[in-house]
Design an enzyme around this catalytic site. Structure first.
Site, PDB file in Angstrom:
ATOM      1  N   SER A  24      60.350  -3.458  33.499  1.00 21.99           N
ATOM      2  CA  SER A  24      61.070  -3.731  32.258  1.00 21.99           C
ATOM      3  C   SER A  24      62.439  -4.331  32.564  1.00 21.99           C
ATOM      4  O   SER A  24      62.928  -4.246  33.700  1.00 21.99           O
ATOM      5  CB  SER A  24      61.233  -2.407  31.489  1.00 21.99           C
ATOM      6  N   ASP A  45      57.488   1.056  39.485  1.00 23.25           N
ATOM      7  CA  ASP A  45      57.992   1.676  38.244  1.00 23.25           C
ATOM      8  C   ASP A  45      57.064   2.825  37.885  1.00 23.25           C
ATOM      9  O   ASP A  45      56.060   3.094  38.570  1.00 23.25           O
ATOM     10  CB  ASP A  45      58.046   0.647  37.099  1.00 23.25           C
ATOM     11  N   ASN A  98      67.286  -0.181  41.082  1.00 23.38           N
ATOM     12  CA  ASN A  98      67.538  -0.632  39.710  1.00 23.38           C
ATOM     13  C   ASN A  98      67.113   0.369  38.632  1.00 23.38           C
ATOM     14  O   ASN A  98      67.695   0.391  37.544  1.00 23.38           O
ATOM     15  CB  ASN A  98      66.801  -1.964  39.499  1.00 23.38           C
ATOM     16  N   TYR A 164      75.774   9.939  32.832  1.00 21.19           N
ATOM     17  CA  TYR A 164      75.499   8.551  33.232  1.00 21.19           C
ATOM     18  C   TYR A 164      76.748   7.942  33.883  1.00 21.19           C
ATOM     19  O   TYR A 164      76.664   7.294  34.933  1.00 21.19           O
ATOM     20  CB  TYR A 164      75.092   7.771  31.984  1.00 21.19           C
ATOM     21  N   LYS A 168      76.991   6.551  37.655  1.00 20.53           N
ATOM     22  CA  LYS A 168      77.270   5.140  37.946  1.00 20.53           C
ATOM     23  C   LYS A 168      78.560   4.992  38.774  1.00 20.53           C
ATOM     24  O   LYS A 168      78.634   4.102  39.626  1.00 20.53           O
ATOM     25  CB  LYS A 168      77.344   4.324  36.650  1.00 20.53           C
TER      26      LYS A 168
HETATM   27  P1  NAI Z   1      64.951  -0.755  31.077  1.00 21.63           P
HETATM   28  O1  NAI Z   1      64.732   0.494  30.330  1.00 21.63           O
HETATM   29  O2  NAI Z   1      64.477  -2.028  30.468  1.00 21.63           O
HETATM   30  O3  NAI Z   1      64.370  -0.636  32.554  1.00 21.63           O
HETATM   31  C1  NAI Z   1      64.573   0.508  33.330  1.00 21.63           C
HETATM   32  C2  NAI Z   1      63.296   0.820  34.063  1.00 21.63           C
HETATM   33  O4  NAI Z   1      63.527   1.966  34.899  1.00 21.63           O
HETATM   34  C3  NAI Z   1      62.129   1.188  33.117  1.00 21.63           C
HETATM   35  O5  NAI Z   1      61.029   0.328  33.347  1.00 21.63           O
HETATM   36  C4  NAI Z   1      61.818   2.624  33.455  1.00 21.63           C
HETATM   37  O6  NAI Z   1      60.448   2.948  33.393  1.00 21.63           O
HETATM   38  C5  NAI Z   1      62.347   2.732  34.877  1.00 21.63           C
HETATM   39  N1  NAI Z   1      62.564   4.132  35.228  1.00 21.63           N
HETATM   40  C6  NAI Z   1      63.187   5.102  34.515  1.00 21.63           C
HETATM   41  N2  NAI Z   1      63.113   6.278  35.171  1.00 21.63           N
HETATM   42  C7  NAI Z   1      62.434   6.044  36.320  1.00 21.63           C
HETATM   43  C8  NAI Z   1      62.014   6.848  37.403  1.00 21.63           C
HETATM   44  N3  NAI Z   1      62.279   8.171  37.444  1.00 21.63           N
HETATM   45  N4  NAI Z   1      61.337   6.283  38.414  1.00 21.63           N
HETATM   46  C9  NAI Z   1      61.045   4.962  38.387  1.00 21.63           C
HETATM   47  N5  NAI Z   1      61.398   4.137  37.385  1.00 21.63           N
HETATM   48  C10 NAI Z   1      62.083   4.682  36.368  1.00 21.63           C
HETATM   49  O7  NAI Z   1      66.525  -0.817  31.307  1.00 21.63           O
HETATM   50  P2  NAI Z   1      67.487  -1.832  32.087  1.00 21.63           P
HETATM   51  O8  NAI Z   1      68.641  -2.001  31.218  1.00 21.63           O
HETATM   52  O9  NAI Z   1      66.778  -3.005  32.604  1.00 21.63           O
HETATM   53  O10 NAI Z   1      67.952  -0.898  33.302  1.00 21.63           O
HETATM   54  C11 NAI Z   1      68.040  -1.337  34.639  1.00 21.63           C
HETATM   55  C12 NAI Z   1      69.303  -0.778  35.276  1.00 21.63           C
HETATM   56  O11 NAI Z   1      70.445  -1.398  34.679  1.00 21.63           O
HETATM   57  C13 NAI Z   1      69.503   0.721  35.090  1.00 21.63           C
HETATM   58  O12 NAI Z   1      69.978   1.281  36.290  1.00 21.63           O
HETATM   59  C14 NAI Z   1      70.568   0.805  34.011  1.00 21.63           C
HETATM   60  O13 NAI Z   1      71.307   1.987  34.102  1.00 21.63           O
HETATM   61  C15 NAI Z   1      71.394  -0.412  34.347  1.00 21.63           C
HETATM   62  N6  NAI Z   1      72.263  -0.912  33.285  1.00 21.63           N
HETATM   63  C16 NAI Z   1      71.772  -1.348  32.080  1.00 21.63           C
HETATM   64  C17 NAI Z   1      72.620  -1.892  31.136  1.00 21.63           C
HETATM   65  C18 NAI Z   1      72.133  -2.468  29.841  1.00 21.63           C
HETATM   66  O14 NAI Z   1      72.954  -2.838  28.993  1.00 21.63           O
HETATM   67  N7  NAI Z   1      70.853  -2.595  29.604  1.00 21.63           N
HETATM   68  C19 NAI Z   1      74.059  -1.976  31.382  1.00 21.63           C
HETATM   69  C20 NAI Z   1      74.463  -1.496  32.673  1.00 21.63           C
HETATM   70  C21 NAI Z   1      73.591  -0.992  33.575  1.00 21.63           C
END
Ligand code: NAI
Length: 260
Positions: A24, A45, A98, A164, A168
């Site tokens: 994702s 994932d 990630n 969080y 971070k």
């Molecule tokens: P997203 O929700 O689209 O993707 C995150 C993915 O991590 C998901 O596919 C989920 O299944 C996976 N995940 C969650 N728990 C897990 C686990 N225990 N083991 C394996 N996979 C797991 O969200 P996004 O935004 O793409 O997140 C990616 C990174 O970016 C994260 O670390 C998030 O904290 C960070 N981030 C996101 C921001 C945003 O505005 N979307 C801003 C700053 C940081």
């Protein structure tokens, strides 16, 4: 006569990259971009179907990827996945930590301790597990790279998000600590701080609220898209980026530098 400058490679073609949370958002965009650039991508994932869907997208476009279900909180699984990735692709060059979740909680909420433990585990401790599993293989790589995805929440804080925010901030600290430890071996460790990006994590925020927030808080005036962050991650992953380590790069539309 002046000598020609050294030619440093800006290609990850043939490199092997493992990406967590790649079904994702930013992980998926990074998996696509790295595969488009010729890397072999280990898409990992939660959820076999979600992983398979991204692998199909990439291989359907004629690129190289294979999927693994991998809960990043499972240390034994981290080792097994790394071993299988190395067996499949013949090595490991790039680790992208990630995967993430966002659990908003107030300090006096009954869920606080659970949310704290889960947040720290998924967002920070898991990075150390995957890096420890990958390290012997990174040591065999000609251009070993680790990129951790932190957040602008690693610099400041949004209300009721303290687990969080703490995790971070920890990712930035871990990045610096390991950059110092591993630098002499040529293993670079860097960190990206995305700002507001349209992904699964921010999917529940209405478009109107997103627009108000982005116009008020960012210089660019809009939410970012995952691909825009993936390009920052790619830059840290290039062989040419070998003298960049311990760096903390905001990819936030100017959120951190905007006062008014
Ligand atoms: P997203 O929700 O689209 O993707 C995150 C993915 O991590 C998901 O596919 C989920 O299944 C996976 N995940 C969650 N728990 C897990 C686990 N225990 N083991 C394996 N996979 C797991 O969200 P996004 O935004 O793409 O997140 C990616 C990174 O970016 C994260 O670390 C998030 O904290 C960070 N981030 C996101 C921001 C945003 O505005 N979307 C801003 C700053 C940081």
């Amino acid at each position: 006569m002046t000598e020609r400058l050294s030619q440093l490679s800006r290609s990850i073609e043939g490199k092997v990259a493992i990406i967590t949370g790649a079904a994702s958002g930013m992980g998926r965009a990074t998996a696509h971009l790295f595969a488009d650039e010729g890397a072999h991508v280990a898409v990992t994932d939660l959820g076999a179907d979600r992983v398979a869907a991204v692998v199909d997208e990439i291989t359907g476009a004629g690129r190289s990827a294979k999927g693994w279900t991998f809960d990043v909180t499972d240390g034994e699984r981290a080792q097994a996945v790394v071993n299988e990735v190395v067996e499949t692709f013949g090595g490991l060059d790039i680790v992208i930590n990630n995967a993430g979740i966002a659990l908003f909680t107030e300090i006096d909420s009954p869920e606080y301790e659970d949310n704290w433990a889960t947040s720290l585990d998924v967002l920070l401790t898991s990075h150390t597990r995957l890096i420890r599993a990958a390290l012997p293989h990174l040591r065999q790589s000609e251009s070993p790279r680790i990129v951790n995805i932190a957040s602008t929440e690693g610099w400041g804080a949004t209300k009721y998000n303290s687990p969080y925010v703490a995790a971070k901030h920890g990712v930035i600290g871990l990045t610096k600590g390991l950059a110092v430890d591993l630098g002499r071996e040529g293993i670079t460790v860097n960190c990206i701080c995305p700002g507001p990006i349209v992904t699964g994590l921010t999917g529940s925020i209405s478009e109107q609220d997103r627009e108000i927030f982005a116009k008020r808080r960012t210089a660019i005036g809009r939410y970012g898209i995952p691909e825009e962050v993936a390009h920052g991650t790619l830059n840290f992953s290039l062989p040419a980026s070998r003298y960049m380590t311990g760096a903390v790069l905001p990819v936030d539309g100017g959120l951190l530098i905007k006062n008014a």
